[in-house]
Design a protein around this motif. Structure first.
Motif, PDB file in Angstrom:
ATOM      1  N   ASN A 194     -89.563 -62.441  28.734  1.00 19.78           N
ATOM      2  CA  ASN A 194     -89.268 -62.827  27.271  1.00 19.78           C
ATOM      3  C   ASN A 194     -87.535 -62.659  27.106  1.00 19.78           C
ATOM      4  O   ASN A 194     -87.168 -63.672  26.644  1.00 19.78           O
ATOM      5  CB  ASN A 194     -89.758 -61.693  26.486  1.00 19.78           C
ATOM      6  N   GLN A 195     -87.150 -61.668  27.497  1.00 25.58           N
ATOM      7  CA  GLN A 195     -85.842 -61.874  27.299  1.00 25.58           C
ATOM      8  C   GLN A 195     -85.001 -62.769  27.932  1.00 25.58           C
ATOM      9  O   GLN A 195     -84.027 -63.405  27.422  1.00 25.58           O
ATOM     10  CB  GLN A 195     -85.169 -60.436  27.914  1.00 25.58           C
ATOM     11  N   SER A 196     -85.420 -62.994  29.204  1.00 23.87           N
ATOM     12  CA  SER A 196     -84.865 -63.867  29.947  1.00 23.87           C
ATOM     13  C   SER A 196     -84.922 -65.477  29.187  1.00 23.87           C
ATOM     14  O   SER A 196     -84.077 -65.946  29.180  1.00 23.87           O
ATOM     15  CB  SER A 196     -85.406 -64.140  31.189  1.00 23.87           C
ATOM     16  N   ILE A 197     -86.196 -65.435  28.778  1.00 23.67           N
ATOM     17  CA  ILE A 197     -86.295 -66.619  28.035  1.00 23.67           C
ATOM     18  C   ILE A 197     -85.433 -67.007  26.964  1.00 23.67           C
ATOM     19  O   ILE A 197     -84.704 -68.102  26.936  1.00 23.67           O
ATOM     20  CB  ILE A 197     -87.781 -66.769  27.358  1.00 23.67           C
ATOM     21  N   ARG A 198     -85.180 -66.024  26.078  1.00 23.67           N
ATOM     22  CA  ARG A 198     -84.270 -66.313  25.281  1.00 23.67           C
ATOM     23  C   ARG A 198     -82.718 -66.568  25.615  1.00 23.67           C
ATOM     24  O   ARG A 198     -82.024 -67.491  25.405  1.00 23.67           O
ATOM     25  CB  ARG A 198     -84.021 -64.768  24.330  1.00 23.67           C
ATOM     26  N   GLU A 199     -82.462 -65.682  26.721  1.00 23.03           N
ATOM     27  CA  GLU A 199     -81.037 -66.129  27.376  1.00 23.03           C
ATOM     28  C   GLU A 199     -81.150 -67.580  27.818  1.00 23.03           C
ATOM     29  O   GLU A 199     -80.043 -68.200  27.749  1.00 23.03           O
ATOM     30  CB  GLU A 199     -80.924 -65.092  28.421  1.00 23.03           C
ATOM     31  N   GLN A 200     -82.254 -67.726  28.355  1.00 23.80           N
ATOM     32  CA  GLN A 200     -82.333 -69.305  28.918  1.00 23.80           C
ATOM     33  C   GLN A 200     -82.170 -70.250  27.961  1.00 23.80           C
ATOM     34  O   GLN A 200     -81.390 -70.965  28.219  1.00 23.80           O
ATOM     35  CB  GLN A 200     -83.534 -69.197  29.813  1.00 23.80           C
ATOM     36  N   LYS A 201     -82.682 -70.040  26.934  1.00 21.99           N
ATOM     37  CA  LYS A 201     -82.521 -70.987  25.988  1.00 21.99           C
ATOM     38  C   LYS A 201     -81.368 -71.168  25.423  1.00 21.99           C
ATOM     39  O   LYS A 201     -80.716 -72.209  25.429  1.00 21.99           O
ATOM     40  CB  LYS A 201     -83.422 -70.518  24.747  1.00 21.99           C
ATOM     41  N   ARG A 202     -80.427 -70.248  25.553  1.00 21.09           N
ATOM     42  CA  ARG A 202     -79.175 -70.417  24.916  1.00 21.09           C
ATOM     43  C   ARG A 202     -78.121 -70.761  26.189  1.00 21.09           C
ATOM     44  O   ARG A 202     -77.010 -71.206  26.027  1.00 21.09           O
ATOM     45  CB  ARG A 202     -78.531 -69.215  24.187  1.00 21.09           C
ATOM     46  N   SER A 203     -78.370 -70.185  27.298  1.00 25.18           N
ATOM     47  CA  SER A 203     -77.458 -70.396  28.276  1.00 25.18           C
ATOM     48  C   SER A 203     -77.778 -71.070  29.625  1.00 25.18           C
ATOM     49  O   SER A 203     -77.451 -71.055  30.558  1.00 25.18           O
ATOM     50  CB  SER A 203     -76.888 -68.954  28.636  1.00 25.18           C
ATOM     51  N   ASP A 204     -79.084 -71.868  29.444  1.00 21.19           N
ATOM     52  CA  ASP A 204     -79.514 -72.723  30.564  1.00 21.19           C
ATOM     53  C   ASP A 204     -78.383 -73.439  30.966  1.00 21.19           C
ATOM     54  O   ASP A 204     -78.419 -73.596  32.290  1.00 21.19           O
ATOM     55  CB  ASP A 204     -80.682 -73.311  30.241  1.00 21.19           C
ATOM     56  N   ASP A 205     -77.816 -73.870  30.132  1.00 22.13           N
ATOM     57  CA  ASP A 205     -76.790 -74.837  30.757  1.00 22.13           C
ATOM     58  C   ASP A 205     -75.305 -74.370  30.640  1.00 22.13           C
ATOM     59  O   ASP A 205     -74.399 -75.252  30.761  1.00 22.13           O
ATOM     60  CB  ASP A 205     -77.019 -76.196  30.237  1.00 22.13           C
ATOM     61  N   GLY A 206     -75.300 -73.099  30.119  1.00 17.69           N
ATOM     62  CA  GLY A 206     -73.927 -72.650  29.817  1.00 17.69           C
ATOM     63  C   GLY A 206     -73.782 -72.718  28.382  1.00 17.69           C
ATOM     64  O   GLY A 206     -72.667 -72.294  27.864  1.00 17.69           O
ATOM     65  N   TYR A 207     -74.394 -73.648  27.471  1.00 15.88           N
ATOM     66  CA  TYR A 207     -74.049 -73.911  26.322  1.00 15.88           C
ATOM     67  C   TYR A 207     -74.863 -73.047  25.271  1.00 15.88           C
ATOM     68  O   TYR A 207     -75.932 -72.740  25.667  1.00 15.88           O
ATOM     69  CB  TYR A 207     -73.970 -75.462  26.007  1.00 15.88           C
ATOM     70  N   ASN A 208     -74.459 -72.824  24.134  1.00 19.32           N
ATOM     71  CA  ASN A 208     -75.423 -72.294  23.178  1.00 19.32           C
ATOM     72  C   ASN A 208     -76.064 -73.242  22.436  1.00 19.32           C
ATOM     73  O   ASN A 208     -75.358 -74.362  21.805  1.00 19.32           O
ATOM     74  CB  ASN A 208     -74.332 -71.221  22.326  1.00 19.32           C
ATOM     75  N   TRP A 209     -77.481 -73.253  22.245  1.00 19.06           N
ATOM     76  CA  TRP A 209     -78.109 -74.052  21.559  1.00 19.06           C
ATOM     77  C   TRP A 209     -78.920 -73.323  20.269  1.00 19.06           C
ATOM     78  O   TRP A 209     -79.424 -72.108  20.531  1.00 19.06           O
ATOM     79  CB  TRP A 209     -79.176 -74.745  22.486  1.00 19.06           C
ATOM     80  N   ARG A 210     -79.019 -74.073  19.537  1.00 19.23           N
ATOM     81  CA  ARG A 210     -80.026 -73.597  18.331  1.00 19.23           C
ATOM     82  C   ARG A 210     -80.967 -74.525  18.084  1.00 19.23           C
ATOM     83  O   ARG A 210     -80.977 -75.822  18.236  1.00 19.23           O
ATOM     84  CB  ARG A 210     -79.237 -73.456  17.024  1.00 19.23           C
ATOM     85  N   LYS A 211     -82.242 -73.990  18.105  1.00 12.80           N
ATOM     86  CA  LYS A 211     -83.286 -74.711  18.015  1.00 12.80           C
ATOM     87  C   LYS A 211     -83.491 -75.235  16.627  1.00 12.80           C
ATOM     88  O   LYS A 211     -83.503 -74.186  15.666  1.00 12.80           O
ATOM     89  CB  LYS A 211     -84.549 -74.001  18.376  1.00 12.80           C
ATOM     90  N   TYR A 212     -83.750 -76.402  16.306  1.00 12.77           N
ATOM     91  CA  TYR A 212     -84.056 -76.681  14.930  1.00 12.77           C
ATOM     92  C   TYR A 212     -85.281 -77.591  14.677  1.00 12.77           C
ATOM     93  O   TYR A 212     -85.620 -77.870  13.506  1.00 12.77           O
ATOM     94  CB  TYR A 212     -82.903 -77.563  14.198  1.00 12.77           C
ATOM     95  N   GLY A 213     -86.012 -77.757  15.784  1.00  8.79           N
ATOM     96  CA  GLY A 213     -87.271 -78.259  15.329  1.00  8.79           C
ATOM     97  C   GLY A 213     -88.174 -78.249  16.619  1.00  8.79           C
ATOM     98  O   GLY A 213     -87.823 -78.158  17.719  1.00  8.79           O
ATOM     99  N   GLN A 214     -89.353 -78.413  16.224  1.00  5.22           N
ATOM    100  CA  GLN A 214     -90.375 -78.659  17.530  1.00  5.22           C
ATOM    101  C   GLN A 214     -91.463 -79.575  16.821  1.00  5.22           C
ATOM    102  O   GLN A 214     -91.839 -79.649  15.997  1.00  5.22           O
ATOM    103  CB  GLN A 214     -90.798 -77.436  17.778  1.00  5.22           C
TER     104      GLN A 214
END
Length: 342
Positions: A194-214
């Motif tokens: 889970n933790q990794s997931i979170r990190e992954q989301k924001r840093s998978d490509d090195g940038y920080n991302w915010r999810k705004y929709g699904q």
DNA sequence: GGGGTTTGACCTCAG
DNA sequence: CCTGAGGTCAAACCC
């Protein structure tokens, strides 16, 4: 190059077998995470969209001939390709070019098993894997955004065609793929998933991302998530499609970052992968087919936005596409930063 | 309390 | 013009 890129290394097949077994053994956690959520939301464990008949079926039972892998008939739509589950999973399968490890959970057959296993099997055997090329797969970034990774592997398109598509103006999107590698890392430490997931989301490509929709997209059973770059004034967005087991099946970048990659501490977890990826890219940046980022897992590792745009020489495409793109195109000279960095 | 995620509603556009 | 699908918004929620 096309022909050569489609050769099948024997080693790859072997790894597939292994991973498949592996998969069966460890289908749990990923499914659980996502599956549960879905179950909670739907109340039945079955996503609403599931009720719909698989769109793919009608599309086409491509009786494919080997040749079809090499060249996609004009009439053949990416959607058809979408069908094959195999590809999806296969994309995940790729061992990371740098580490050579496979995402064991990459193909969670459990979730996708409802599909035609046979075909999958077949595909696997056919699957060509060429990490170093960085991509056998090429995909037209513009209209084929939703092409599953695996498919992309097959979906090999001539540069000219890609250009055309770009010219169409819809291609503000850079199709990238990727990150399975990160997933692999996550697998290694299950409890940190889970933790990794979170990190992954924001840093998978090195940038920080915010999810705004699904959204649940029609052609695919996988939910598509929409992310914006959190960097102020950065117009970059990305769409991430994940399979039920949480594996990323497709990533589409829209626009380019107008800022350097944040070097935050968060990246630590994925930094390894990223760095590896970057170095990897450096070496493979000459990839002939520009757009073929990542399509299959091979490229997974390559799929950082900046990398993709830079290393693959999409610049050209981007130029055209972005210029032509109407709105979000964010006239920013996105390419510039990239090239500079490069 | 701040930032990110979730999720239903709304908007836009193509067929 | 209607409808469906994709994309976005924003309030509620979570960490």
């Amino acid at each position: 190059m096309a022909a050569s890129s489609f050769s099948f290394p024997t080693s790859s097949s072997s790894f597939m077998t292994t991973s498949f077994t592996d998969l069966l053994a460890s289908d749990d956690y990923p499914t659980k995470g996502l599956g549960d959520r879905i179950a909670e939301r739907t109340g039945s464990g079955v996503p609403k969209f599931k009720s719909l008949p698989p769109p793919s079926l009608p599309l086409s039972p491509p009786p494919f001939s080997p040749s079809s892998y090499f060249a996609i008939p004009p009439g053949l739509s990416p959607t058809e390709l979408l069908d094959s589950p195999v590809l999806l999973s296969s994309s995940n399968l790729l061992p990371s070019p740098t580490t050579g490890s496979f995402p064991s959970h990459a193909f969670n057959w459990k979730s996708s098993s409802h599909r035609d296993v046979k075909q999958e099997d077949k595909n696997y055997s056919d699957f060509s894997f060429q990490p170093q090329v960085g991509t056998a797969a090429s995909i037209s970034q513009s209209q084929t955004n939703h092409v599953p990774l695996g498919q992309q592997a097959w979906n090999y398109q001539e540069p000219t065609k890609q250009n055309d598509q770009n010219a169409n103006g819809r291609s503000e999107f850079n199709t990238l793929q990727s990150f399975m590698q990160n997933n692999n890392d996550q697998n290694n430490s299950g409890n940190q998933y889970n933790q990794s997931i979170r990190e992954q989301k924001r840093s998978d490509d090195g940038y920080n991302w915010r999810k705004y929709g699904q959204k649940q997209v029609k052609g695919s059973e996988n939910p598509r998530s929409y992310y914006k770059c959190t960097y102020p004034n950065c117009p970059t967005k990305k769409k991430v499609e994940r399979s039920l087991d949480g594996q990323i099946t497709e990533i589409v970048y829209k626009g380019n970052h107008n800022h350097p990659k944040p070097q935050s501490t968060r990246r630590s977890s994925s930094s390894t992968a990223s760095s590896a990826i970057q170095s990897y890219n450096t070496q493979t940046n000459e990839i002939p087919d520009h757009q073929s980022y990542g399509s299959n897992g091979q490229m997974d590792s390559v799929a950082t936005p900046e990398n993709s745009s830079i290393s693959f020489g999409d610049d050209d495409h981007e130029h055209t596409s972005q210029k032509s793109s109407r709105s979000r195109g964010d006239d920013l000279d996105e390419e510039e930063p990239d090239s500079k960095r490069w």
